[in-house]
Design a protein around this motif. Sequence first.
Motif, mmCIF file in Angstrom:
data_model
loop_
_atom_site.group_PDB
_atom_site.id
_atom_site.type_symbol
_atom_site.label_atom_id
_atom_site.label_comp_id
_atom_site.label_asym_id
_atom_site.label_seq_id
_atom_site.Cartn_x
_atom_site.Cartn_y
_atom_site.Cartn_z
ATOM 1 N N GLN A 149 4.446 47.025 16.314
ATOM 2 C CA GLN A 149 4.766 47.613 15.015
ATOM 3 C C GLN A 149 5.916 46.800 14.418
ATOM 4 O O GLN A 149 6.911 46.537 15.092
ATOM 5 C CB GLN A 149 5.175 49.076 15.162
ATOM 6 C CG GLN A 149 5.437 49.746 13.845
ATOM 7 C CD GLN A 149 5.736 51.223 14.015
ATOM 8 O OE1 GLN A 149 6.066 51.696 15.103
ATOM 9 N NE2 GLN A 149 5.615 51.961 12.946
ATOM 10 N N LYS A 177 -1.028 52.330 16.349
ATOM 11 C CA LYS A 177 -0.786 53.042 15.092
ATOM 12 C C LYS A 177 0.376 53.992 15.257
ATOM 13 O O LYS A 177 0.805 54.278 16.370
ATOM 14 C CB LYS A 177 -2.041 53.799 14.664
ATOM 15 C CG LYS A 177 -2.510 54.825 15.677
ATOM 16 C CD LYS A 177 -3.807 55.455 15.255
ATOM 17 C CE LYS A 177 -4.245 56.441 16.335
ATOM 18 N NZ LYS A 177 -5.539 57.013 16.046
ATOM 19 N N ASP A 178 0.882 54.454 14.122
ATOM 20 C CA ASP A 178 2.005 55.395 14.133
ATOM 21 C C ASP A 178 1.582 56.742 14.671
ATOM 22 O O ASP A 178 0.477 57.143 14.546
ATOM 23 C CB ASP A 178 2.554 55.580 12.714
ATOM 24 C CG ASP A 178 3.112 54.270 12.172
ATOM 25 O OD1 ASP A 178 3.656 53.480 12.951
ATOM 26 O OD2 ASP A 178 2.978 54.057 10.959
#
Length: 110
Positions: free
Chosen positions: A29, A109-110
């Motif tokens: 990220q 992903k978050d």
Amino acid sequence: PTLADNAGDMPWGYETAAGRCVVCHSLEQDGPFRVAPNLWGIVGAEKARDRSWYSYSPALIQMGGTWTVEDLDAYLANASGFAPGTTKSIRVGDQQERQEIIDFLAQLKD
């Protein structure tokens, strides 16, 4: 995860299904840009995102839409067949390997 693994030389993700991707792409990220776009959050993301720093092929830009699992599978199998004129040259011919890569990327992903 950090940019390098315990050996200090290999980028994070090298030991995963997406290991062949990290030669050009980062997986973290907000990870660093390499020769190709960062793949964090790619499943469901806009195709040709982050255009401010990366020069995507017109073929991919004009395609529009988001990266679905099916699109990623087709792109990894034959990028130039999926988006004629794209600059991506690597092919992942094995269906199981493509699925493992996509399953791994879907987790980023978050």
